[in-house]
Design an enzyme around this catalytic site. Structure first.
Site, PDB file in Angstrom:
ATOM      1  N   THR A   9       0.860  -1.190   0.000  1.00 17.82           N
ATOM      2  CA  THR A   9       0.000   0.000   0.000  1.00 17.82           C
ATOM      3  C   THR A   9       0.897   1.242   0.000  1.00 17.82           C
ATOM      4  O   THR A   9       2.104   1.156   0.223  1.00 17.82           O
ATOM      5  CB  THR A   9      -0.929   0.050   1.248  1.00 17.82           C
ATOM      6  N   GLY A  10       0.284   2.399  -0.230  1.00 20.51           N
ATOM      7  CA  GLY A  10       0.954   3.676  -0.028  1.00 20.51           C
ATOM      8  C   GLY A  10       2.219   3.866  -0.846  1.00 20.51           C
ATOM      9  O   GLY A  10       2.279   3.509  -2.033  1.00 20.51           O
ATOM     10  N   ALA A  65       7.979  -8.263   8.644  1.00 15.67           N
ATOM     11  CA  ALA A  65       9.292  -7.851   8.124  1.00 15.67           C
ATOM     12  C   ALA A  65      10.315  -7.638   9.231  1.00 15.67           C
ATOM     13  O   ALA A  65      11.521  -7.659   8.976  1.00 15.67           O
ATOM     14  CB  ALA A  65       9.140  -6.554   7.318  1.00 15.67           C
ATOM     15  N   LEU A 121       8.046   0.768   5.590  1.00 11.86           N
ATOM     16  CA  LEU A 121       7.136   0.203   6.586  1.00 11.86           C
ATOM     17  C   LEU A 121       6.449   1.310   7.369  1.00 11.86           C
ATOM     18  O   LEU A 121       7.047   2.327   7.693  1.00 11.86           O
ATOM     19  CB  LEU A 121       7.902  -0.654   7.595  1.00 11.86           C
ATOM     20  N   TYR A 129       4.005  15.679  14.838  1.00  4.84           N
ATOM     21  CA  TYR A 129       4.785  14.907  13.874  1.00  4.84           C
ATOM     22  C   TYR A 129       6.288  15.140  14.045  1.00  4.84           C
ATOM     23  O   TYR A 129       6.963  14.378  14.728  1.00  4.84           O
ATOM     24  CB  TYR A 129       4.328  15.173  12.422  1.00  4.84           C
ATOM     25  N   VAL A 188      -3.103  10.887   1.824  1.00  5.49           N
ATOM     26  CA  VAL A 188      -4.015   9.965   2.493  1.00  5.49           C
ATOM     27  C   VAL A 188      -3.504   8.545   2.302  1.00  5.49           C
ATOM     28  O   VAL A 188      -3.438   8.051   1.173  1.00  5.49           O
ATOM     29  CB  VAL A 188      -5.440  10.056   1.901  1.00  5.49           C
TER      30      VAL A 188
HETATM   31  P1  NAD Z   1       1.010   2.416   4.475  1.00  5.12           P
HETATM   32  O1  NAD Z   1       0.270   2.128   5.725  1.00  5.12           O
HETATM   33  O2  NAD Z   1       0.223   2.710   3.242  1.00  5.12           O
HETATM   34  O3  NAD Z   1       2.000   1.189   4.110  1.00  5.12           O
HETATM   35  C1  NAD Z   1       2.685   0.472   5.077  1.00  5.12           C
HETATM   36  C2  NAD Z   1       3.250  -0.802   4.480  1.00  5.12           C
HETATM   37  O4  NAD Z   1       3.988  -1.484   5.515  1.00  5.12           O
HETATM   38  C3  NAD Z   1       2.208  -1.820   3.985  1.00  5.12           C
HETATM   39  O5  NAD Z   1       2.700  -2.472   2.823  1.00  5.12           O
HETATM   40  C4  NAD Z   1       2.127  -2.824   5.132  1.00  5.12           C
HETATM   41  O6  NAD Z   1       1.696  -4.129   4.739  1.00  5.12           O
HETATM   42  C5  NAD Z   1       3.567  -2.841   5.563  1.00  5.12           C
HETATM   43  N1  NAD Z   1       3.794  -3.333   6.930  1.00  5.12           N
HETATM   44  C6  NAD Z   1       3.360  -2.794   8.105  1.00  5.12           C
HETATM   45  N2  NAD Z   1       3.812  -3.540   9.148  1.00  5.12           N
HETATM   46  C7  NAD Z   1       4.564  -4.553   8.611  1.00  5.12           C
HETATM   47  C8  NAD Z   1       5.292  -5.629   9.156  1.00  5.12           C
HETATM   48  N3  NAD Z   1       5.388  -5.838  10.471  1.00  5.12           N
HETATM   49  N4  NAD Z   1       5.904  -6.479   8.288  1.00  5.12           N
HETATM   50  C9  NAD Z   1       5.817  -6.305   6.939  1.00  5.12           C
HETATM   51  N5  NAD Z   1       5.158  -5.284   6.376  1.00  5.12           N
HETATM   52  C10 NAD Z   1       4.531  -4.420   7.206  1.00  5.12           C
HETATM   53  O7  NAD Z   1       2.024   3.592   4.830  1.00  5.12           O
HETATM   54  P2  NAD Z   1       2.649   4.827   4.012  1.00  5.12           P
HETATM   55  O8  NAD Z   1       1.901   6.050   4.370  1.00  5.12           O
HETATM   56  O9  NAD Z   1       2.897   4.476   2.604  1.00  5.12           O
HETATM   57  O10 NAD Z   1       4.056   4.953   4.790  1.00  5.12           O
HETATM   58  C11 NAD Z   1       5.247   4.371   4.306  1.00  5.12           C
HETATM   59  C12 NAD Z   1       6.409   5.267   4.711  1.00  5.12           C
HETATM   60  O11 NAD Z   1       6.236   6.547   4.101  1.00  5.12           O
HETATM   61  C13 NAD Z   1       6.499   5.502   6.223  1.00  5.12           C
HETATM   62  O12 NAD Z   1       7.852   5.558   6.590  1.00  5.12           O
HETATM   63  C14 NAD Z   1       5.862   6.890   6.370  1.00  5.12           C
HETATM   64  O13 NAD Z   1       6.319   7.575   7.520  1.00  5.12           O
HETATM   65  C15 NAD Z   1       6.363   7.546   5.097  1.00  5.12           C
HETATM   66  N6  NAD Z   1       5.616   8.771   4.691  1.00  5.12           N
HETATM   67  C16 NAD Z   1       4.255   8.784   4.643  1.00  5.12           C
HETATM   68  C17 NAD Z   1       3.597   9.968   4.311  1.00  5.12           C
HETATM   69  C18 NAD Z   1       2.088  10.055   4.257  1.00  5.12           C
HETATM   70  O14 NAD Z   1       1.546  11.163   4.269  1.00  5.12           O
HETATM   71  N7  NAD Z   1       1.390   8.952   4.160  1.00  5.12           N
HETATM   72  C19 NAD Z   1       4.332  11.110   3.984  1.00  5.12           C
HETATM   73  C20 NAD Z   1       5.729  11.043   3.982  1.00  5.12           C
HETATM   74  C21 NAD Z   1       6.363   9.858   4.352  1.00  5.12           C
END
Ligand code: NAD
Length: 395
Positions: A51-52, A112, A140, A236, A276
């Site tokens: 995801t994401g 992971a 993650l 944050y 989001v």
């Molecule tokens: P998300 O929730 O969409 O994705 C998280 C991913 O991690 C998923 O694939 C999930 O299956 C995996 N995951 C979670 N726990 C796990 C585990 N124990 N073992 C294996 N896989 C696991 O999150 P996201 O928003 O895409 O965030 C990803 C990174 O991007 C993070 O470091 C976040 O801080 C960073 N980030 C997010 C944003 C935002 O606004 N969403 C902005 C900047 C940076």
């Protein structure tokens, strides 16, 4: 079964397989429309791939550069009569599309943070990928981590440090704007958050790959962070998650030194835009900020989603003959468009004015909701949500 969204707080407890497939296809189409990314990665490990930002990175590597990818994620599979979490359907849809395009796509669903999943990944790379990894994406977002050496279970918290923090927040589902006060974390909670979202596990992954001689000379490692505007700093950047991100930056420097010595590789943090995702929707105050941000960035014509962000990172910084552009702290910034004064000034003007009554007019709460439901495969054009669909899907 007919699958409809069931939103409970900041999660949706159902997901639509056909809708998730359509969402993946939209992202693939975006990457293809942007054209090939030259000198791109060939063998990619994505940790947090379902995801994401991790998923968008995987799609960009595969469909922009023809990369073989191994995705690691932690999703609840479907059962007879019970939908999976969306990352399960996303990963199936990605895998089918990649295979149809003649690309290798391997998947490991499990924790992971564990030694076992790292060893499974290493065995899979050695057996199936035809060579060492040249890009490791660490993406993650997890609420907890069982430490592989101590067995301790660390739980991350989203809290300020030092003093309570009061600000506006929105319940996107109900459309209610209210004031929220979050008590500060104690030292143990802060340390636990660093243990979950900091850099130790990223370093363990790189070490495991290096020990198995599965890192290509010159390999790149990237992890993602966020900074954002002053409105969200107490929860944050200056909060528990921010402290974990400082540790992630420490890990980036350590991994960079290691990779530099191995064929002039590199490791860095990319600071991405607020979007989001399942992770961001759980953070107080952030959904209100995102709703205002979307309104302003869409009006300015600079709005991007995860796939636009990651395609831009790969095409204009990582590959394609481009070079990484670092800020004063050595980070890459694809939050640059978000942080422009012409975006942040209007956000700051709107922020104090928002109430429950004018939420729809002053913010893009409608766009927030649309994007949130899309994460679960709902609201995609061309999908008949009144039709029967088989929830039980396998790879
Ligand atoms: P998300 O929730 O969409 O994705 C998280 C991913 O991690 C998923 O694939 C999930 O299956 C995996 N995951 C979670 N726990 C796990 C585990 N124990 N073992 C294996 N896989 C696991 O999150 P996201 O928003 O895409 O965030 C990803 C990174 O991007 C993070 O470091 C976040 O801080 C960073 N980030 C997010 C944003 C935002 O606004 N969403 C902005 C900047 C940076």
């Amino acid at each position: 079964m007919i699958i409809k969204p069931k939103v409970r707080g900041f999660v949706c407890v159902t997901a639509h397989p056909t809708g998730c497939t359509a969402h993946i296809q939209q992202q693939i189409d975006h990457v293809k429309a942007k054209g090939p990314i030259k000198n791109g990665p060939k063998r990619v490990l994505v940790i947090g791939a379902s995801t994401g930002y991790g998923l968008a990175s995987r799609i960009t590597a595969a469909f922009g550069s023809g990369a073989a990818t191994l995705g690691i994620f932690f999703e609840r599979p479907s059962e007879e009569g019970r939908p999976a979490t969306p990352g399960w359907y996303n990963s199936i849809a990605f895998t089918r599309a990649a295979q149809a395009a003649g690309l290798y796509a391997g998947n490991i669903n499990g924790d992971a943070f564990s030694d076992d999943i790292k060893q499974q990944a290493i065995a899979t790379i050695a057996r199936d990928m035809g060579g060492p990894i040249d890009l490791v994406v660490y993406s993650l977002a997890s609420p907890r981590r069982t430490h592989p050496k101590t067995g301790a279970v660390h739980k991350s918290v989203l809290k300020p440090l030092g003093a309570p923090y009061t600000n506006k927040t929105v319940d996107p589902d109900k459309g209610i704007v209210s004031e929220v006060t979050i008590e500060p974390a104690n030292e143990a909670e802060a340390a636990d958050t660093v243990a979950v979202m900091g850099g130790e596990d990223w370093e363990m992954w790189i070490q495991a790959l290096a020990d198995a001689r599965l890192l290509a000379p010159g390999a790149t490692a990237v992890a993602y962070s966020y900074i954002g505007p002053v409105h969200t700093w107490p929860i944050y950047k200056d909060g528990t998650i921010g402290r974990a991100k400082v540790d992630l930056e420490r890990a980036a420097r350590a991994i960079d030194a290691k990779l530099k010595a191995h064929g002039n590789g590199r490791a860095f943090i990319s600071v991405n835009k607020a979007l989001v995702t399942q992770a961001s929707s759980a953070i107080p105050v952030v959904p209100l900020y995102i709703s205002i941000l979307y309104k302003v960035m869409k009006a300015a014509g600079t709005h991007e989603g995860c796939i636009e962000q990651m395609q831009r990172l790969f095409a204009t910084q990582l590959y394609n003959g481009s070079t990484l552009k670092f800020d004063s702290e050595g980070r890459v910034r694809v939050d640059d468009w978000e942080m422009r004064p012409e975006i942040q000034n209007p956000v700051s003007e709107i922020w104090p004015k928002v109430t429950t009554e004018n939420l729809a007019a002053l913010t893009d709460i409608a766009g927030y909701r649309t994007e949130f439901l899309k994460l679960f495969g709902f609201g995609l054009p061309g999908v008949n949500y009144d039709a029967e669909v088989e929830p039980h899907q396998e790879f």
